[in-house]
Design a protein around this motif. Structure first.
Motif, PDB file in Angstrom:
ATOM      1  N   GLY A 149       3.680  -2.763   2.357  1.00 39.62           N
ATOM      2  CA  GLY A 149       4.375  -2.176   3.578  1.00 39.62           C
ATOM      3  C   GLY A 149       3.594  -1.477   4.720  1.00 39.62           C
ATOM      4  O   GLY A 149       4.144  -0.935   5.700  1.00 39.62           O
ATOM      5  N   LEU A 150       2.266  -1.215   4.358  1.00 40.83           N
ATOM      6  CA  LEU A 150       1.417  -0.683   5.283  1.00 40.83           C
ATOM      7  C   LEU A 150       0.529  -1.846   6.117  1.00 40.83           C
ATOM      8  O   LEU A 150       1.326  -2.982   6.285  1.00 40.83           O
ATOM      9  N   ALA A 151      -0.670  -1.654   6.685  1.00 37.97           N
ATOM     10  CA  ALA A 151      -1.311  -2.582   7.332  1.00 37.97           C
ATOM     11  C   ALA A 151      -2.761  -2.768   6.980  1.00 37.97           C
ATOM     12  O   ALA A 151      -3.769  -2.685   7.888  1.00 37.97           O
ATOM     13  N   PRO A 152      -2.882  -2.949   5.858  1.00 35.01           N
ATOM     14  CA  PRO A 152      -4.504  -3.421   5.256  1.00 35.01           C
ATOM     15  C   PRO A 152      -4.941  -4.536   5.793  1.00 35.01           C
ATOM     16  O   PRO A 152      -4.237  -5.593   6.221  1.00 35.01           O
ATOM     17  N   THR A 153      -6.217  -4.454   6.481  1.00 34.08           N
ATOM     18  CA  THR A 153      -6.800  -5.590   7.027  1.00 34.08           C
ATOM     19  C   THR A 153      -8.108  -6.134   6.275  1.00 34.08           C
ATOM     20  O   THR A 153      -8.196  -7.368   6.198  1.00 34.08           O
ATOM     21  N   ARG A 207      -4.563 -11.964  -2.155  1.00 32.20           N
ATOM     22  CA  ARG A 207      -3.246 -12.888  -2.619  1.00 32.20           C
ATOM     23  C   ARG A 207      -1.987 -11.902  -2.159  1.00 32.20           C
ATOM     24  O   ARG A 207      -0.905 -12.580  -1.596  1.00 32.20           O
ATOM     25  N   LEU A 208      -2.031 -10.902  -2.593  1.00 31.61           N
ATOM     26  CA  LEU A 208      -0.774  -9.988  -2.568  1.00 31.61           C
ATOM     27  C   LEU A 208      -0.703  -8.914  -1.520  1.00 31.61           C
ATOM     28  O   LEU A 208       0.341  -8.491  -1.372  1.00 31.61           O
ATOM     29  N   LEU A 209      -1.690  -8.927  -0.780  1.00 37.85           N
ATOM     30  CA  LEU A 209      -1.763  -7.891   0.409  1.00 37.85           C
ATOM     31  C   LEU A 209      -1.506  -8.542   1.714  1.00 37.85           C
ATOM     32  O   LEU A 209      -1.607  -7.906   2.750  1.00 37.85           O
ATOM     33  N   ARG A 210      -1.667  -9.910   1.752  1.00 30.24           N
ATOM     34  CA  ARG A 210      -1.545 -10.646   2.932  1.00 30.24           C
ATOM     35  C   ARG A 210      -0.159 -10.438   3.620  1.00 30.24           C
ATOM     36  O   ARG A 210       0.829 -10.404   2.905  1.00 30.24           O
ATOM     37  N   TRP A 211      -0.411 -10.418   4.857  1.00 30.74           N
ATOM     38  CA  TRP A 211       0.942  -9.818   5.910  1.00 30.74           C
ATOM     39  C   TRP A 211       0.833 -10.564   7.143  1.00 30.74           C
ATOM     40  O   TRP A 211      -0.247 -11.073   7.335  1.00 30.74           O
TER      41      TRP A 211
END
Length: 211
Positions: A149-153, A207-211
């Protein structure tokens, strides 16, 4: 319409950017993680004997786990935001691990020659990292969910940071059931378990943090 006019129109009524978003998401996730790891450790392994609570070694391993939670939490909070600097929390994490390594090395050096290997291996060195890793899994699930729910790049790094935080929470829970008291044991095998959780997070991050 001119670009400046469009920007002004879109910005009208937007209000100030919300503060503390990262803390509001990671804080509950970390709380869930430490609660789950502690309850599981006490239920599955059992609490340490009461006499251990009077030993300095018990509080040293608990303090190390707590410091690791703090430093990895700061690192994860930075990695959860785009382009945030991570040098300071990474240095703090390195200092925490290094300080514990120095304490462990001092214990080994000061121990009688026949007891040095036992100071490092204890009687549970084969299962300690596994316990830490397993106890970190509920925290890892909660932390990854929060970070989505945040914005890791930097997804792999973000996953690694989240995994380290989960591992530190798992280590904190395991310290309540761990029968070892040697700081040298903690410096090696607790750190190994936390690192293993970090590597798992690094594998899952892209795999899981892609947004």
């Amino acid at each position: 319409m001119k670009t400046d006019s469009l920007i002004d129109m879109l910005a009208q009524g937007a209000g100030p950017a919300p503060r503390g978003v990262v803390a509001r998401r990671l804080g509950p996730a970390a709380s869930i993680g430490i609660l789950c790891s502690g309850v599981l450790a006490l239920a599955v392994i059992g609490p340490v004997p009461h006499w251990m609570l009077l030993q300095a070694g018990f509080w040293i391993k608990l303090a190390y786990a707590a410091i690791m939670v703090g430093t990895t939490g700061l690192l994860t909070a930075r990695l959860a935001r785009p382009a945030a600097r991570v040098r300071t929390p990474a240095q703090a994490l390195g200092c925490a691990v290094g300080a514990m390594a120095l304490v462990g090395a001092a214990v080994v050096v000061l121990a009688p020659a026949g007891e040095r290997l036992h100071a490092v291996l204890g009687s549970t060195w084969m299962v300690c990292p596994i316990y830490v890793l397993c106890l970190s899994l509920p925290a890892l699930v909660a932390i990854i969910h929060a970070m989505r729910g945040l914005a890791p790049t930097r997804l792999r790094r973000a996953g690694f940071g989240g995994g380290l935080l989960a591992g530190a929470l798992g280590a904190a829970g395991y310290s309540l059931a761990c029968p070892e008291l040697s700081p040298a044991f903690v410096a090696v095998w607790y750190t190994a378990g936390i690192g293993a959780a970090g590597l798992l997070g690094a594998l899952l991050g892209p795999r899981l943090l892609r947004w």
